[in-house]
Design an enzyme around this catalytic site. Sequence first.
Site, PDB file in Angstrom:
ATOM      1  N   HIS A  74     -17.278 -24.446 -26.007  1.00  0.00           N
ATOM      2  CA  HIS A  74     -17.399 -23.391 -25.457  1.00  0.00           C
ATOM      3  C   HIS A  74     -18.814 -22.390 -25.431  1.00  0.00           C
ATOM      4  CE1 HIS A  74     -15.158 -20.026 -23.198  1.00  0.00           C
ATOM      5  NE2 HIS A  74     -15.687 -19.131 -24.076  1.00  0.00           N
TER       6      HIS A  74
ATOM      7  N   ASP B  40     -20.589 -18.982 -24.619  1.00  0.00           N
ATOM      8  CA  ASP B  40     -20.214 -17.415 -24.338  1.00  0.00           C
ATOM      9  C   ASP B  40     -21.513 -17.041 -23.854  1.00  0.00           C
ATOM     10  OD1 ASP B  40     -17.422 -17.096 -24.425  1.00  0.00           O
ATOM     11  OD2 ASP B  40     -17.743 -17.343 -26.623  1.00  0.00           O
TER      12      ASP B  40
ATOM     13  N   MET C 263     -23.798 -13.956 -22.310  1.00  0.00           N
ATOM     14  CA  MET C 263     -23.288 -12.459 -22.501  1.00  0.00           C
ATOM     15  C   MET C 263     -24.776 -11.734 -22.146  1.00  0.00           C
ATOM     16  SD  MET C 263     -21.183 -11.914 -25.965  1.00  0.00           S
ATOM     17  CE  MET C 263     -19.822 -12.926 -26.044  1.00  0.00           C
TER      18      MET C 263
ATOM     19  N   HIS D 195     -18.808 -19.824 -20.330  1.00  0.00           N
ATOM     20  CA  HIS D 195     -18.093 -18.658 -19.923  1.00  0.00           C
ATOM     21  C   HIS D 195     -19.095 -17.395 -19.562  1.00  0.00           C
ATOM     22  CE1 HIS D 195     -15.185 -15.282 -21.634  1.00  0.00           C
ATOM     23  NE2 HIS D 195     -15.478 -15.030 -20.226  1.00  0.00           N
TER      24      HIS D 195
ATOM     25  N   GLY E 124     -14.809 -12.917 -33.663  1.00  0.00           N
ATOM     26  CA  GLY E 124     -14.050 -12.403 -34.839  1.00  0.00           C
ATOM     27  C   GLY E 124     -13.091 -11.154 -34.553  1.00  0.00           C
TER      28      GLY E 124
ATOM     29  N   ASP F 220      -8.783 -17.127 -25.083  1.00  0.00           N
ATOM     30  CA  ASP F 220     -10.183 -16.879 -25.566  1.00  0.00           C
ATOM     31  C   ASP F 220     -10.052 -15.478 -26.405  1.00  0.00           C
ATOM     32  OD1 ASP F 220     -12.756 -16.929 -26.175  1.00  0.00           O
ATOM     33  OD2 ASP F 220     -13.436 -16.797 -23.919  1.00  0.00           O
TER      34      ASP F 220
END
Length: 224
Positions: free
Chosen positions: A39, A41, A43, A72, A153, A183
């Site tokens: 996966h 991520d 951003m 994602h 986290g 997720d």
Amino acid sequence: MKSWTPSDRIVAPSVLAADFSRIGEECSRAIAAGADWLHLDVMDGQFVDNISFGPAMVGAVHATNDIFLDVHLMIARPDHYLPRFLEAGADLISVHVEPEADHDVAGSLAAIQAAGCRAGLAFNPATPLEEVLPYLDQIDLLLVMTVVPGFGGQAFMAEVMPKVEEAVRLREERGLAFHIEVDGGVDPQTARIAAGAGANVFVAGSSTFKAPDIRAAISAIREA
Ligand code: DX5
Ligand code: ZN
């Protein structure tokens, strides 16, 4: 494309929690430990308050192995950047439904699939399920955020589970086959809660890459 069965249990370690200084080795470590997908991520510091990485990282991971890449996009204007992530080797791309993502959701999903990639639709804990309903027959995966996106986290929000249960019900009612992915804050304990609600894809960052035994962590999530 391979068969797409939402009853398959899939564990997708989130590269966000890996050691970026040795990203190739980290991905190999997760794959050797039994990861089904990776996966990624993305951003942009605008849609979420963090900046992670972009298409170059997806391309670098893709160059080191051929595991399924679950990308994602937590970015504004994902439609503008789609070609770069497709080119980088994404196997599935999820875009967000919230207005702040600033795109034509149906158009982005269609563009992803037209490129031969799987399309996912993500929504935040505060976003009601109603917002994704118009798109359910257009998606391969529904990404249910179990934390407010932006950082790894954080604690799993079990209060989101009714949305998973309702999505399972609607999937059956409409004869659809999209996967349901959770997720954020997923570990062997919270994966059990999500699996009980009907999720089948488990994104896990901290609980895999930062575990003393990544193989045991991945197995425990898959068997939760
Ligand atoms: C949150 C990200 C998650 C994150 C999960 O914004 O979308 O994928 O990496 O990390 P953990 O498993 O550490 O909560
Ligand atoms: Zn994610």
